[in-house]
Design a protein around this motif. Sequence first.
Motif, PDB file in Angstrom:
ATOM      1  N   ILE A  97       0.870  -0.891   0.004  1.00  0.00           N
ATOM      2  CA  ILE A  97      -0.119  -0.050  -0.184  1.00  0.00           C
ATOM      3  C   ILE A  97       0.547   1.294  -0.060  1.00  0.00           C
ATOM      4  CG2 ILE A  97      -1.575   1.779   1.195  1.00  0.00           C
ATOM      5  CD1 ILE A  97      -2.838  -1.448   1.846  1.00  0.00           C
ATOM      6  N   HIS A  98       1.827   1.207   0.638  1.00  0.00           N
ATOM      7  CA  HIS A  98       2.641   2.534   0.950  1.00  0.00           C
ATOM      8  C   HIS A  98       4.143   3.354  -0.075  1.00  0.00           C
ATOM      9  CE1 HIS A  98       0.017   3.339   4.727  1.00  0.00           C
ATOM     10  NE2 HIS A  98       0.392   2.436   5.030  1.00  0.00           N
ATOM     11  N   LEU A  99       4.460   2.081  -0.579  1.00  0.00           N
ATOM     12  CA  LEU A  99       5.489   1.726  -1.266  1.00  0.00           C
ATOM     13  C   LEU A  99       4.640   1.646  -3.059  1.00  0.00           C
ATOM     14  CD1 LEU A  99       7.648   0.246   0.180  1.00  0.00           C
ATOM     15  CD2 LEU A  99       7.869   3.005   0.104  1.00  0.00           C
ATOM     16  N   ILE A 100       4.459   0.316  -3.218  1.00  0.00           N
ATOM     17  CA  ILE A 100       4.458  -0.462  -4.437  1.00  0.00           C
ATOM     18  C   ILE A 100       2.687   0.658  -4.762  1.00  0.00           C
ATOM     19  CG2 ILE A 100       3.683  -1.977  -6.107  1.00  0.00           C
ATOM     20  CD1 ILE A 100       5.112  -3.626  -4.579  1.00  0.00           C
ATOM     21  N   GLY A 101       1.835   0.322  -3.970  1.00  0.00           N
ATOM     22  CA  GLY A 101       0.670   1.002  -4.198  1.00  0.00           C
ATOM     23  C   GLY A 101       0.455   2.648  -4.901  1.00  0.00           C
ATOM     24  N   GLU A 102       1.305   3.483  -3.829  1.00  0.00           N
ATOM     25  CA  GLU A 102       1.456   4.609  -4.435  1.00  0.00           C
ATOM     26  C   GLU A 102       2.533   5.476  -5.460  1.00  0.00           C
ATOM     27  OE1 GLU A 102       2.066   6.774  -0.375  1.00  0.00           O
ATOM     28  OE2 GLU A 102       1.231   6.164   1.085  1.00  0.00           O
ATOM     29  N   ALA A 103       3.048   4.080  -5.686  1.00  0.00           N
ATOM     30  CA  ALA A 103       3.866   4.256  -6.796  1.00  0.00           C
ATOM     31  C   ALA A 103       3.400   4.548  -8.263  1.00  0.00           C
ATOM     32  CB  ALA A 103       4.968   3.361  -6.882  1.00  0.00           C
ATOM     33  N   GLU A 117       1.005   1.034 -17.965  1.00  0.00           N
ATOM     34  CA  GLU A 117       0.161   1.642 -16.748  1.00  0.00           C
ATOM     35  C   GLU A 117       1.107   1.255 -15.726  1.00  0.00           C
ATOM     36  OE1 GLU A 117      -4.039   0.921 -16.936  1.00  0.00           O
ATOM     37  OE2 GLU A 117      -4.508   2.714 -18.234  1.00  0.00           O
ATOM     38  N   GLN A 118       1.690  -0.355 -15.541  1.00  0.00           N
ATOM     39  CA  GLN A 118       1.825  -1.142 -14.763  1.00  0.00           C
ATOM     40  C   GLN A 118       3.215  -1.515 -14.144  1.00  0.00           C
ATOM     41  OE1 GLN A 118      -0.153  -2.748 -12.693  1.00  0.00           O
ATOM     42  NE2 GLN A 118      -2.208  -1.779 -13.308  1.00  0.00           N
ATOM     43  N   TRP A 119       3.689   0.241 -14.451  1.00  0.00           N
ATOM     44  CA  TRP A 119       4.963   0.212 -14.555  1.00  0.00           C
ATOM     45  C   TRP A 119       5.733   0.338 -12.351  1.00  0.00           C
ATOM     46  CZ3 TRP A 119       8.805   0.314 -17.461  1.00  0.00           C
ATOM     47  CH2 TRP A 119       8.638   0.938 -18.822  1.00  0.00           C
ATOM     48  N   PRO A 120       4.315  -0.065 -11.941  1.00  0.00           N
ATOM     49  CA  PRO A 120       5.045   0.192 -10.773  1.00  0.00           C
ATOM     50  C   PRO A 120       4.564  -1.517 -10.071  1.00  0.00           C
ATOM     51  CG  PRO A 120       3.570   1.556 -10.563  1.00  0.00           C
ATOM     52  CD  PRO A 120       3.529   1.460 -11.595  1.00  0.00           C
ATOM     53  N   MET A 121       4.483  -2.446 -10.805  1.00  0.00           N
ATOM     54  CA  MET A 121       4.796  -3.397 -10.620  1.00  0.00           C
ATOM     55  C   MET A 121       6.157  -4.363 -10.951  1.00  0.00           C
ATOM     56  SD  MET A 121       1.619  -4.677  -9.189  1.00  0.00           S
ATOM     57  CE  MET A 121      -0.088  -4.633  -7.899  1.00  0.00           C
ATOM     58  N   VAL A 122       6.155  -3.545 -12.498  1.00  0.00           N
ATOM     59  CA  VAL A 122       7.287  -4.249 -13.115  1.00  0.00           C
ATOM     60  C   VAL A 122       8.928  -4.085 -11.919  1.00  0.00           C
ATOM     61  CG1 VAL A 122       9.009  -3.255 -14.705  1.00  0.00           C
ATOM     62  CG2 VAL A 122       6.662  -3.374 -15.570  1.00  0.00           C
ATOM     63  N   PHE A 123       8.763  -2.650 -11.521  1.00  0.00           N
ATOM     64  CA  PHE A 123       9.537  -2.339 -10.465  1.00  0.00           C
ATOM     65  C   PHE A 123       9.819  -3.192  -9.021  1.00  0.00           C
ATOM     66  CE2 PHE A 123      10.025   1.673 -13.941  1.00  0.00           C
ATOM     67  CZ  PHE A 123      11.376   0.959 -14.368  1.00  0.00           C
ATOM     68  N   ALA A 124       8.838  -4.161  -9.027  1.00  0.00           N
ATOM     69  CA  ALA A 124       8.484  -3.741  -7.150  1.00  0.00           C
ATOM     70  C   ALA A 124       8.928  -5.475  -7.831  1.00  0.00           C
ATOM     71  CB  ALA A 124       6.540  -4.307  -7.445  1.00  0.00           C
ATOM     72  N   ALA A 293      11.878  13.913 -11.498  1.00  0.00           N
ATOM     73  CA  ALA A 293      11.625  13.153 -10.028  1.00  0.00           C
ATOM     74  C   ALA A 293      10.037  12.544  -9.721  1.00  0.00           C
ATOM     75  CB  ALA A 293      11.258  15.272  -9.038  1.00  0.00           C
ATOM     76  N   ASN A 294       8.924  12.943 -10.652  1.00  0.00           N
ATOM     77  CA  ASN A 294       8.301  11.572 -10.666  1.00  0.00           C
ATOM     78  C   ASN A 294       8.961  10.485 -10.392  1.00  0.00           C
ATOM     79  OD1 ASN A 294       6.116  12.849  -9.634  1.00  0.00           O
ATOM     80  ND2 ASN A 294       6.103  14.239 -10.842  1.00  0.00           N
ATOM     81  N   ILE A 295       9.118   9.917 -12.075  1.00  0.00           N
ATOM     82  CA  ILE A 295      10.207   8.718 -12.201  1.00  0.00           C
ATOM     83  C   ILE A 295      11.036   8.457 -10.816  1.00  0.00           C
ATOM     84  CG2 ILE A 295      11.241   7.538 -13.692  1.00  0.00           C
ATOM     85  CD1 ILE A 295      10.288   9.661 -16.299  1.00  0.00           C
ATOM     86  N   THR A 296      11.793   9.024 -10.794  1.00  0.00           N
ATOM     87  CA  THR A 296      12.646   8.404  -9.410  1.00  0.00           C
ATOM     88  C   THR A 296      12.625   7.703  -8.308  1.00  0.00           C
ATOM     89  OG1 THR A 296      14.279  10.154 -10.073  1.00  0.00           O
ATOM     90  CG2 THR A 296      14.667   9.200  -8.127  1.00  0.00           C
ATOM     91  N   SER A 302       8.301   1.636  -6.102  1.00  0.00           N
ATOM     92  CA  SER A 302       8.499   0.248  -6.553  1.00  0.00           C
ATOM     93  C   SER A 302       9.591  -0.797  -5.959  1.00  0.00           C
ATOM     94  CB  SER A 302       7.997   0.576  -7.955  1.00  0.00           C
ATOM     95  OG  SER A 302       7.096   0.894  -7.895  1.00  0.00           O
ATOM     96  N   ILE A 303      10.879  -0.561  -6.030  1.00  0.00           N
ATOM     97  CA  ILE A 303      11.795  -1.781  -6.093  1.00  0.00           C
ATOM     98  C   ILE A 303      11.690  -2.365  -4.174  1.00  0.00           C
ATOM     99  CG2 ILE A 303      14.433  -1.715  -5.946  1.00  0.00           C
ATOM    100  CD1 ILE A 303      14.667  -0.477  -8.384  1.00  0.00           C
ATOM    101  N   CYS A 304      11.416  -0.535  -3.738  1.00  0.00           N
ATOM    102  CA  CYS A 304      11.433  -0.934  -2.639  1.00  0.00           C
ATOM    103  C   CYS A 304      10.546  -1.686  -1.444  1.00  0.00           C
ATOM    104  CB  CYS A 304      11.732   0.271  -1.661  1.00  0.00           C
ATOM    105  SG  CYS A 304      13.426   0.685  -1.256  1.00  0.00           S
ATOM    106  N   GLY A 305       9.571  -1.472  -2.413  1.00  0.00           N
ATOM    107  CA  GLY A 305       7.753  -2.295  -1.829  1.00  0.00           C
ATOM    108  C   GLY A 305       9.205  -4.194  -2.381  1.00  0.00           C
TER     109      GLY A 305
END
Length: 357
Positions: A97-103, A117-124, A293-296, A302-305
Amino acid sequence: MRMVLQASPGLATSQQMNETVSSSQDMDMVGVGADDAYDVNLQVAGVFIIMAASVLGMGLSYAFGSDAQAPSNGLLYLSLQMLKGCGVGVIISTALIHLIGEAYEPFEDAGMSEIYEQWPMVFAMVGMFLMAILEFVHHRLEFRSRHYVASAAEVEHPDATLPAEGMPAEVTLNPLQGDGAHDESDKEVVTKSVASKQRSAVLVELSILIHSVLIGFDLGLQTKSQWVPLVIAITFHQFFEGFAVGQIVLDAQFTFWKKFAMTAFYSLTTSVGIAIGIATYLGQNYDGQSKAANITIGVLDSICGGLLLFAGMSVFWPEWFVTNHKLCQADSLVAPSVGFFGVALGMVIMSVIGIWA
């Protein structure tokens, strides 16, 4: 004088309008509105509030201690099971929720969601993949080292009776098997299992530290109307997350000074992020809406998640509850039930906090 004032009402009105517009623009630039002011004093107070909550969370975890020495049928043991369960739930909920979801939001602000649309899942998945490789490398080295120890023992004592397949203490090879008792022949195995736990603890704390700096930085940029609910949510966030980290540090059996360093790093990073946010806001040299900044932020979250999710699902939840020998062999289901209830409670707590932070 009266005639001049009466003869030029349009001029006076125009000047007043210009002054009003100018004043409004200035207020928007520096955030000095009555309800949306940027209050440096509040921000500085937030530094110490968050620090205190972080120290309290980890300190309470240390005060309760580990369940290894507690009687398995006592109230302290059951309390520790629930609190450790809360720690697992907090870790998993923080990851999802706090990392992948908010990414998702920073990727959307950067325009990356238009591509995919699923970049957070990719980097997770990248984070999970990296964590899995680290786990594999460590366990491979551990296996090979034990084979070497077994072979050396056979050469030195050819008449000695060894366990099946010549592997001493093979049953304790998996570090996720809980806190069972070990005899003298298992000392090498126990040491390596502790090393594995220490490595996992360091990786978990590193992921949390990166996240803590980011949420502290975001808090340091907020004006008064946004600061109050956000600091309350982050205070609870740091407390419960601190308790989870404390249980992981205890389980890793660090020395006193390493525990002190882990506690100090966790307690200070969010406050450091707030200080950076304050300096950035006052300096007015940061474009938080820039694409870079947003991409970083999205990639780091996502990776930390992914790292936290792998650690929570594949290390701590199985080790502490799912495959824990002490719980699996217990005559009563009270302790396992309390532990799983704690996991659910930790998830619920961090999910609710996610509404604000």
